[in-house]
Structures are given as C-alpha cells and as structure tokens.
Design a protein around this motif. Structure first.
Motif, short mmCIF file in Angstrom:
data_model
loop_
_atom_site.label_atom_id
_atom_site.label_comp_id
_atom_site.label_asym_id
_atom_site.label_seq_id
_atom_site.Cartn_x
_atom_site.Cartn_y
_atom_site.Cartn_z
N THR B 2 30.09 -77.75 54.85
CA THR B 2 31.15 -78.07 53.70
C THR B 2 32.16 -78.67 54.02
OG1 THR B 2 31.86 -76.08 54.32
CG2 THR B 2 30.38 -76.56 52.04
N THR B 6 36.52 -79.56 50.39
CA THR B 6 35.95 -78.35 49.77
C THR B 6 36.42 -76.95 50.08
OG1 THR B 6 33.82 -79.64 49.86
CG2 THR B 6 33.70 -77.20 48.50
N GLN B 7 36.80 -77.03 51.52
CA GLN B 7 37.93 -75.24 52.14
C GLN B 7 38.46 -75.55 51.19
OE1 GLN B 7 37.13 -75.31 55.98
NE2 GLN B 7 34.78 -75.03 55.64
N ARG B 11 40.03 -72.46 48.65
CA ARG B 11 40.71 -71.60 49.55
C ARG B 11 41.67 -71.34 48.14
NH1 ARG B 11 42.33 -70.86 55.37
NH2 ARG B 11 40.09 -69.03 55.30
N GLN B 49 34.70 -68.57 47.92
CA GLN B 49 34.88 -68.54 49.23
C GLN B 49 33.15 -68.40 50.21
OE1 GLN B 49 38.06 -68.93 49.32
NE2 GLN B 49 38.05 -68.75 47.68
N ALA B 52 32.49 -72.06 51.05
CA ALA B 52 32.92 -72.55 51.96
C ALA B 52 33.18 -71.96 52.64
CB ALA B 52 34.00 -73.05 50.66
N PHE B 53 32.85 -70.92 52.84
CA PHE B 53 33.32 -71.25 54.03
C PHE B 53 31.99 -69.67 54.84
CE2 PHE B 53 37.50 -70.59 52.02
CZ PHE B 53 38.34 -71.51 53.46
N GLN B 57 33.10 -65.36 57.31
CA GLN B 57 34.30 -65.70 58.02
C GLN B 57 34.81 -64.61 56.56
OE1 GLN B 57 36.22 -69.49 58.55
NE2 GLN B 57 34.37 -70.55 58.89
#
Lengths: 730, 144
Positions: B2, B6-7, B11, B49, B52-53, B57
């Motif tokens: 990603t 996006t991250q 977040r 989350q 994205a991660f 994570q």
C-alpha cells in the motif's frame, strides 16, 4: 460439602427453595430436598467424593501413559464438578422445565467426560454417541413437557400430580418423557451407547455409569411415577423394556471379555431390574426400585474402580489377559469380592435385600414376572461370578506393578458399606423408604430383614444361585454362540440404525447445501419473483382514487430532492460500467445517497446504520476484487452477454422499476396514521430515561432479542475463526 | 504494497474512528446510535489499519489477539445485566433506575443499566468483528 448438606437436609426432613425465574412464563426455580432427591443426591455426592479421591491417583497415571501434560487433569475435574452440580440440581428440581435444563447439562458434562481423551477418535465418537442418544431423546422429553403444560398450564410437578387425569394426551406426553428416561438409563433399544462410553477414563465410568448419569434415567421415572401410573399400559411397557434390558445386558455380560465392557452390560441389565420394578409399581415396586438403585450404585462403582486398578497394575483390560491376582492383591480381591457378592445378592451384603424386595414385588405382580425375575437374578449371579473369578482366581500371570493405595481404598470403603448394609440395613432402608414414598406418592413401609424360613423370596434366591451356578458351568459350551450373539448385536442391532441415520442426515445436509449453492440465482428468484408479483397484483387491484397524489415541493425540500436525484442518477449509472470496481462503487453511491435522504427525512438512526452497511459492503467488494486474480476480472468484464439476455434483463429492470415506483408513490400518498405501538414506545422511552427510542427499544423493550442476537454474533465469531484456523492447519 | 498516502490516511483516521465510536456508545441512549453502530465504526477503523499496514504491524500496535476475549467479556456483561435482576427478584433485564426515579448524572452522562447492556453489545460486536478480520487476514496472508 454437598454430601454433608444433603445428609443433613435429609435427616432434618428436607426443605425447599422457590424463586421466580421467568414470571411471564410462570417458570419458577423450584427446588426441594425430598426423600427421592436425598437418595440420588447422597449417592451422587457420596460416590462423587470417593471417585474424586480415586481420580486424583488414577488421572495422573492415565495422562502419563498418553504423554499428556498434568494440567489437563483440571479439565476433567471441572467437568466432574459441573456434572455433580447438574446432578444435584436435577434431583431437587420440582419444575419440569428446570429438570429438563439440568438433564441437558448432565448430558453436556458427560460428553466432556467421555471424550476426555480427545486425541482418540474412538473416544470422541463415543462421546458424541452418548450425547446424541441422550440429548435427542431429551428433545422428545421437552415435547412431552410442553404437551403437559398446554394441557394443564403448569410444569410444577406437585401441581401436575394434583390435577393430572388419565387421557390420551397425558399418556403420549408421559410416554415421550419415559423414552428420554430409558435412553438415559441405557435401556433396550437405546443401550448401545453405554458400552461405547467405556472409552471414558475409569473414574468417569465409575461415576457416570453407576451412580449418576445412568441413574438419572430411573430417577426421572421415579420422579414422575405418579404420572406414569395413570396409565397401566405405560407401566406394562416399563416391565417389558426392563426385562428385555435384563436379558440383553445379562447375556452380553456373559459374553463380554473386556472388564469395563462386561460391567457396562451388567449396568444395562441391573437398571433393567429397576425399570421393571418401577413398571410393577405400587408401594412394593417403588420400595424395591429405590433400594435397588442404592445397593447397585455402591457396588457397581466399586467394581468399576476395581477394573481400573487391575488394569493399572497389570496393563490388561480384558478377562482373557488376567487371572490369579487374588494372592498378589488381597485387599482389592476381598473388597471387590464383597461388591460382587452385593450385586449377585448373596446374604450378609446389602445386595441380598435388594433381591429380596425385588422378588417380593415380582411375586405380587404375577408368577410370570416372578419366574423372569429369578432368571434375571441367575444371569446376574453368573456374570458377576465370572467377573471376579476371572480376575482373582486361576493360575497367576506376571506379577502386577505396585499401585497407589488411593486406587484401592475407595473400593474398600464402598465394599465396607455394601457389607455393612447387609448387617445393619436400617439406615439404607430408611433412605430408600423415604425415596419410595415420593415415588409412589403414598407412605411406604420398607421391610428388609433376614428370615430363616422357607418363604418364597428365600426359595427364589436359592433357585437363582443354583441356576446361576449352572449357567456358569455350562458357559464353556456356550461361549461360541455367545460371541456370535455379541457380534450380531453390535453389527445389526440398534447401533446400526443409529449410525445409518447419522450418515443419512449428513447426506441430506450435503444435498441441501449443494442445491442452495448450485442454483443460488434460481433460489433467490424463486423467493423474490412471486413476492413481487403479489405486490404488483395488489397495486393493480387497489382503487386508484386518491392513491397517486402529486404533492408540492417547497424550498425546504431542496436538499432532500437533491439527495434523491443523486440516488436516481447513480441507479441509472449502475447499468453502464463494465469494470467490476466501478460497478461496486456506483452501487455504494446509490446507498450513500439514500442514507443522506434518510437523514433528511428525520430517521438519523436508519441513516447511520445505512452509512455503516454501505461502507462495509464497499470494503467487502474491494476486498473480494483484490483477492480475485486480475486477469479473471478483466476477462469477465470483456464478456458481452447474449442479445436475448440483454433484452430480458432490461425488461425485468423496467417492470420492477415501474411497479416499485407505483407502490412507493401509493404508500406516500396515503400516510398511515401513526401506529399505536410506535406512539406507545415513544411514551415509554421517557420512562426508560432514553431520548433515542431506537436504542431504548434495542436495549430495553426488546432487550432479550438483542441478547439472543449478540449471542448469535459471538457463536458466528467462534465458527468463522475455527473454520479458518482448521483450514490453515491443513 | 500500500502507498504511503493510504497509510497516512489510515493512521490519522484510527483515533477519530475510536473517539466517534466512544461518543456514539455513551450518548447512544439520548442521541443517534447504539452499541452496535459504535462497534462497527470502531471495527471499520481497525479494518483500515489491516488494509494499510498488514496483520503483523497491526498486531504490534493494537491488542487484536485479545479480540475473542473482548467479545466474551461483552457477552458476559450483557448476560450479567440480564441476570442480576433475577437475583433481586425482578424480571430478567429489568433496568435500573425504574421509571419513577431519575438516573444519576456524571456530567451530562446518565448512569442507566441499559447503557451497560449496550456496552456489552458494543464489546461483543467489536471483538467478534476484529477476531473475524484477523482470521481472514491470516488466511489471506497464508495464501499470498
């Protein structure tokens, strides 16, 4: 502790608790410690204590044999405590629904206990079989209870006893309950689960299959005996089932080789005695049945523990691998000898009186019953003698390993009780007498004593010993046919019907699933099309006068109109894109526009939920597309449907659009005066301190529904995670 | 994987999502929303989350392994609110305070047992949703 409470409660004449449970259904948490509850409760708690002591020595060894960690012992203890509690609840419950709850709890606990060796497929299957047989029949029991409730508007036993009269409904209802009780007590034709349940660790067998689980069935028969006694046919059926179980269990016990298997068959036949006596009924039958349960439970749990101790010491699990242990383990031999003597009804043990009362009741019932009773007692004598002599007599084999004393002295204590009861019978007789008074609903005088004269009970006992000894002598000749009988019984008996029906149900479920999945589109259409057609017919038949009014649009409506226009535009636009992702996003655009319209229409709760649902679905679509291979999606997007299908789809879309528009238009033209229930909810919400009536409905007015729904969510979570986890392990 | 954008969005949306969820939950009795809606908002925030991660994570930052426990606690709380009135001789799920009595206020927050029930619903739905997301993510990672 529970044991002390039950003994104290019995001595002080009992007591009761009566709490409202669900008043709107007229359910009460009614418990009462009467004579019957005292008998079964003291048995369950008393033998439970000894079994716990025995298990504390046995289970660590058992786990060590299988290389399992010690901490699994806690699991067994937890399940045994659960079982004990549900058993005590069962014995004291005075409400049939409550009784049913505890009944199923015992089934669940026994499932956990029998399947304790969960790595063993055989144990798991056996546990499942015990659960299926007892729990499915429990559903019949529930049906019976509800029939009684419909008939008499109560499930309280004392009230039922007072008002119940003989009628077909009552007979059918009671018969259903009786079936459940017979299945629990492993009576013919439901007996097959009990020998299988011997896959359980020995302490479990000693507990469940002598004093508790199996006894629960005859307990229930005793508890509802006044209802059974309303119809003579039911009593006769009990006599027949009891004798059939005595015969089947006795013959198979003669044939069996495995120690615990033999004991399991013997349990079937011994509870056959009790069922027979409950069928004989009257004060004599009730007295004999209650005393029999007491005497049998003491001796049988001692014998199960003996089997476990012997297996631990020698490693052998069958009679054919044993012999001559008498010299090596004298205390165990003497103790289990006393227990065997008690079941075989020899004098100077408590067992003698159980047969004396049994013969007396049988004699009162008729000469055929008496003759069959003697035959049954003879079989008992024969297989019990075979059990004991097979282990302790004969030529010695290898020297046994030393075992903990805690594996022996519970047996010795029980044997002491069995012999003590043969000398001073009064306390045992008093306990059984009180229980019998509850069973038969009348005062019972239980007389148990030695009479050194030629009365018929004594003669019958002598005849039974002689016949039993004869059977034992000729058993050598009979061993071949007996083995055949056992083989036929396990392969063609009711067990076959059980496994066949399980297989059939599995197949049916698979077929249903296949139909659902294969023809999903047709199935959905089959629901929607007729429904839509009905609505369309309704629209056509409705008088049109005043149905389609055109209202006015004022300035304040502008946002609403805008939202609806976006919604309509998006709906039209959905038909255009060929790309999957664009299609999904268009669909959610429709949804979001609609949610906006809801919020403008004064339904913010609906709008909130709609937004959340739309978000979830948008993410779901995106997630699924991300998981699907990209080239498959591209290929699918390029496919053009056939010309005729395009026409058909357009036709369906136009027709359904027009009909829906008409329906909605008609509905909005004639606003329904606000319904009474909604008004009521609004006023009540004030009382419930809430201003958001939707939440108040969810958390308060219909809170029970919410509770059930969130339970379903939780179960779904467990199901999904378990399924995914099992797939990952493979 | 990603993109950074996006991250970043994911977040910065987590805290607002959780705050909005908490707000919906506690004000649910007098304003729009309830435990279910609040749980979905929070779960969507957490789902973001995951997207994205990645699972590892997220697990390092959020206690997602405890999700089934949270769900069970929620069910336990709801059942408690259901069962406690039984012990004091009232009908199951009878809420406190009764109609005639006005509830205790903490600031503008009203203490009503119905809200506790709703919190149970919230915990159960949130825990279940996160547990299912986690299981699905684990499966997807295995297949990738």
């Amino acid at each position: 502790m529970a044991l002390a409470a039950f003994v104290a409660g019995w001595l002080t004449g009992g007591g009761g608790i009566d709490l409202a449970w669900a008043p709107t259904w007229d359910l009460r948490l009614a418990f009462e410690l009467d004579g019957l509850a005292a008998l079964y409760g003291i048995l369950a708690a008393g033998i439970g204590v000894l079994v716990f002591v025995y298990a504390s020595a046995y289970v660590p060894r058992h786990l060590a044999h299988q290389g399992r960690p010690r901490r699994e012992e806690a699991r067994l203890h937890a399940a045994m405590v659960l079982f004990l509690i549900s058993m005590l609840g069962l014995t004291t419950a005075q409400d049939l629904i409550l009784l049913f709850v505890f009944w199923d709890l015992t089934a669940v606990a026994s499932w956990l206990l029998i399947g304790f060796d969960r790595h063993d497929r055989e144990a798991r299957l056996s546990a499942l079989m015990a659960l299926m047989v007892t729990a499915v029949s429990a559903v019949l029991m529930l049906v019976g209870i509800l029939m009684l409730r419909v008939e008499y508007a109560t499930t309280q036993l004392p009230e039922l006893f007072a008002v119940a009269r003989q009628s077909t409904t009552v007979t059918v209802a009671v018969a259903l309950i009786v079936v459940a009780a017979l299945a629990k007590s492993a009576q013919v034709p439901f007996h097959f689960w009990l020998p299988r349940a011997m896959a359980a660790p020995t302490p479990v067998s000693a507990y469940l299959h002598s004093a508790a689980m199996v006894a629960a069935g005859v307990f229930l028969l005793s508890r509802i005996h006044p209802l059974i006694a309303l119809d003579g046919a039911l009593l006769d059926a009990l006599v027949v089932v009891g004798f059939a179980s005595m015969a089947v269990g006795g013959v198979l016990a003669l044939a069996a080789d495995g120690l615990k298997r033999l004991l399991a068959y013997s349990t079937i036949s011994q509870y056959g005695y009790v069922v027979t006596m409950l069928g004989v009924g009257g004060t004599a039958g009730a007295a004999a049945a209650c005393f029999y349960v007491l005497a049998h439970a003491l001796a049988k749990s001692a014998l199960f523990m003996t089997a476990g101790a012997v297996t631990e010491a020698t490693g052998a699990t069958a009679l054919s691998g044993l012999g001559g242990l008498g010299r090596r383990m004298p205390l165990l031999a003497a103790a289990s000898g006393a227990a065997v003597a008690a079941i075989a009804a020899l004098p100077l043990t408590i067992g003698f009186f159980k047969d004396e009362l049994f013969f007396k009741a049988a004699l009162e019932h008729g000469s055929l019953t008496a003759a069959l009773a003697v035959a049954g007692a003879a079989l008992t004598f024969a297989y019990m003698a075979r059990f004991w002599s097979g282990i302790f007599l004969g030529s010695p084999r290898d020297a046994p390993q030393p075992i903990e004393r805690r594996l022996v002295w519970p047996v010795a204590l029980l044997a002491l009780a069995a012999v003590g009861g043969g000398i001073v019978v009064a306390p045992f007789a008093a306990l059984a007498q009180d229980a019998a008074a509850v069973t038969s609903g009348a005062a019972v005088k239980l007389e148990a004593a030695y009479h050194l004269d030629a009365r018929s009970e004594n003669l019958m006992a002598l005849a039974a010993y002689a016949l039993g000894a004869f059977v034992l002598v000729v058993r050598g000749v009979l061993s071949k046919p007996l083995a055949i009988v056992e083989w036929v019984g396990t392969h063609f008996g009711p067990e076959r019907a059980y496994s066949a029906s399980l297989r059939g149900l599995n197949r049916l479920s698979n077929q249903l699933h296949d139909i659902e999945v294969r023809d999903l589109r047709t199935r959905v259409a089959a629901v929607i099309v007729p429904g839509a057609a009905l609505v369309a017919v309704g629209v056509v038949l409705t008088p049109t006068e005043g149905a389609y009014r055109v209202g006015q649009i004022v300035a304040a409506d502008t946002p609403l109109v805008a939202a609806l226009a976006v919604c309509a535009l998006a709906a039209v636009a959905v038909t255009a894109p060929r790309n999957h992702l664009a299609l999904a996003l268009m669909l959610s655009a429709v949804g979001f526009a609609l949610a906006t319209a809801y919020s403008l229409l004064g339904a913010p709760d609906v709008a909130l939920v709609a937004v959340l649902i739309e978000t979830i679905f948008a993410l779901l679509f995106v997630g699924v597309f991300a998981l699907l291979p990209a080239d498959v999606l591209r290929r699918e997007a390029r496919l053009r449907p056939h010309r005729s299908r395009q026409v058909r789809d357009a036709g369906i879309a136009i027709v359904s659009g027009v009909v829906t528009t008409l329906v909605v238009w008609a509905a909005f033209s004639r606003p329904v005066p606000s319904a009474g229930m909604a008004e009521r909810h609004l006023t009540l919400a004030e009382d419930a301190h809430g201003k958001d009536v939707v939440t108040v409905i969810l958390a308060d007015f219909r809170g029970l529904d919410t509770l059930v729904e969130i339970t379903v969510v939780g179960v779904a979570m467990i199901g999904v995670t378990a399924l995914l986890a099992s797939r990952r392990r493979v | 994987m990603t993109s950074v954008l996006t991250q970043l969005v994911a977040r910065s949306l987590l805290a607002p999502a959780l705050v909005v969820a908490a707000g919906i939950l506690v004000k649910g009795y007098s304003d729009v929303g309830d435990g279910f809606a609040a749980a979905i908002v929070a779960a969507l925030g957490i789902l973001l989350q995951f997207l994205a991660f990645g699972r590892a994570q997220v697990a390092a930052v959020l206690p997602i392994r405890r999700a089934p426990l949270v769900a069970l606690c929620g069910l336990g709380l709801a059942v408690t609110v259901f069962a406690v009135p039984l012990a004091v001789g009232a009908a199951p799920l009878e809420h406190w305070p009764p109609a005639a009595q006005s509830p205790v206020h903490v600031g503008s927050l009203e203490l009503i047992t119905a809200v506790a029930f709703d919190v149970g619903v919230f915990l159960l739905v949130l825990g279940s949703a996160v547990a299912i997301i986690d299981a699905l993510a684990a499966t997807a990672e295995d297949e990738a």
